[in-house]
Design an enzyme around this catalytic site. Structure first.
Site, short mmCIF file in Angstrom:
data_model
loop_
_atom_site.label_atom_id
_atom_site.label_comp_id
_atom_site.label_asym_id
_atom_site.label_seq_id
_atom_site.Cartn_x
_atom_site.Cartn_y
_atom_site.Cartn_z
CD GLU A 77 -3.33 6.12 -26.71
OE1 GLU A 77 -2.12 6.36 -26.68
OE2 GLU A 77 -4.09 6.47 -27.63
CB ILE A 86 -10.88 13.09 -22.23
CG1 ILE A 86 -12.17 13.87 -21.90
CG2 ILE A 86 -10.48 12.18 -21.11
CD1 ILE A 86 -13.39 12.98 -21.82
CG LEU A 87 -7.42 19.00 -20.14
CD1 LEU A 87 -6.95 18.45 -18.79
CD2 LEU A 87 -6.28 19.74 -20.83
#
Length: 432
Positions: free
Chosen positions: A244, A210-211
């Site tokens: 993760e 996620i960014l």
């Protein structure tokens, strides 16, 4: 040798080389530059990498005073930069042309995706839209362009295998602010998620990456992505949601979101109230056995079924919610809470409340912070005491106690920080 490297994003050709562009601060570049993280053979080396916010190509400007072989050769910079940016690294002419030639790469993905409806709160950016797409075709092509940013900005990240079945990507986008913009949409951030089979007939949703892109960080877009993922898991009755290797900040945001969801979850309220009352009325300073704040066994399962919060995450949120409902002015109550955190941490490290079940915590030589580095080893119960190779001396026990208290203090700070954020954003829920 000493060198300077800068990475900057540009939304149009005019921003390339200007001070209006947005700089990127990567977490660490050393591991890209050979085994020792160094570049050799240049004097006053400067590397400025430009990344297009439209096509996500990269172009590197390289300048230096001179080169000389000082015994370790002259580092070939092209493969070093390609190790970071891959095929995205192009020459200047191609980089500038891509602003117009590939201006539809984001729009193509958005057009073929499904927009996720959401209930916008007063703090949300109403112009932001979340689009869900399968990670194939145009979306896979876009992801391949974004990989270099993930590697630069997310510590410990690795590319995902998009050929594996079950990958999806959630994009958060908004329409371009300027009508003259070549691209119809601006990409603010994304999340890559994977659907894992869970026996016998369910699916677990795992967030792999996620960014939020640097120009748009701190505006709540990461929260919107996490909320959208939770919504998907609930609406499609998945088993649960996991992440993760989340960073500390991502875990902070995630826990804040989940705690806010749990504040209005009716099944949790009786057990939560009983636990808070117990901490207020007892004195754990003279406890003779371990004290823990474990919720009823069926409650974690109910939370998983209804909210899709996995058990480990729920236990983390459970402690935060308890802390949130304690009277901060009641020192005995806060001390009782800390005692429970201490016993839980000690049990996780040493294997239980009474005795250590053969586990020992010892200091070991390390290149990391010696104050927070230790090793746990296990010896078989009932074994020959003469064969035990490590004996804990009083000074070892003192060091162990010091390290445990430091870990507990860190956890208390993390709990308090999330609780403060939840209290600020959930005032109406707490008052209900």
């Amino acid at each position: 040798m000493y060198f300077i490297i800068g990475i900057t994003t540009a939304r149009n050709p005019d921003e390339v080389g200007s001070a209006d562009s947005t700089p990127i601060e990567p977490f660490d570049l050393n591991h890209f530059f050979g085994e020792d993280g160094k570049i050799y053979g240049y004097t006053n080396l400067k590397i400025n990498v430009w990344i297009s916010a439209i096509s996500f190509h990269a172009y590197a400007e390289i300048s230096f005073q001179e080169t000389s072989d000082g015994g370790k050769g002259i580092t070939d910079l092209k493969p070093v930069l390609q190790n970071i940016f891959g095929e995205n690294l192009v020459e200047k002419d191609e980089f500038l042309e891509a602003f117009s030639k590939e201006c539809q790469c984001i729009s193509d993905v958005v057009t073929n995706g499904n927009s996720i409806k959401r209930d916008a709160s007063g703090e949300d950016d109403l112009s932001a839209e979340i689009v869900r797409v399968e990670l194939q075709g145009a979306a896979a092509y876009l992801y391949s362009r974004l990989v270099s940013l993930v590697l630069l900005l997310v510590e410990g990240s690795t590319p995902i295998d998009i050929t594996e079945h079950g990958w999806e990507m959630l994009l958060i986008v908004k329409k371009a602010e300027l009508e003259s913009s070549a691209s119809k949409f601006q990409l603010l951030g994304f999340a890559a998620v994977h659907h894992f089979y869970y026996y016998p007939e369910s699916t677990r949703l795992r967030i792999s990456q996620i960014l939020v892109l640097p120009p748009y960080q701190g505006e709540g877009h990461g929260r919107l992505l996490l909320e959208a993922i939770n919504s998907i898991a609930e609406s499609e009755n998945m088993y649960d949601v996991t992440i993760e290797d989340p960073s500390d900040y991502l875990q902070y945001v995630r826990s804040s979101i989940d705690c806010l969801r749990l504040l209005t979850f009716e099944p949790i309220k009786p057990a939560l109230g009983a636990m808070v009352l117990s901490l207020e009325q007892t004195n754990l300073s003279k406890r003779t056995r371990s004290s823990i704040m474990v919720p009823p066994s069926d409650l974690a399962e109910t939370v998983r079924q209804k909210l899709k919060i996995n058990k480990k995450q729920f236990l983390r949120c459970w402690e935060i919610l308890i802390y949130l409902h304690l009277d901060a002015e009641n020192l005995k109550c806060i001390d009782n809470f800390r005692a429970c955190i201490y016993d839980r941490t000690k049990g996780e490290l040493l294997g239980g409340a009474s005795g250590t079940n053969g586990k020992r915590l010892v200091q070991v030589p390390t290149s990391f912070d010696e104050d927070t580095s230790f090793a746990v080893f296990w010896t078989k119960e009932g074994g020959d005491e003469d064969n035990q190779t490590v004996q804990q001396q009083p000074e070892d026990l003192a060091t162990q106690e010091e390290q445990l208290n430091e870990l507990v203090d860190n956890q208390m700070e993390e709990i308090a920080e999330v609780a403060k954020n939840v209290a600020s954003r959930g005032k109406d829920k707490l008052a209900a």
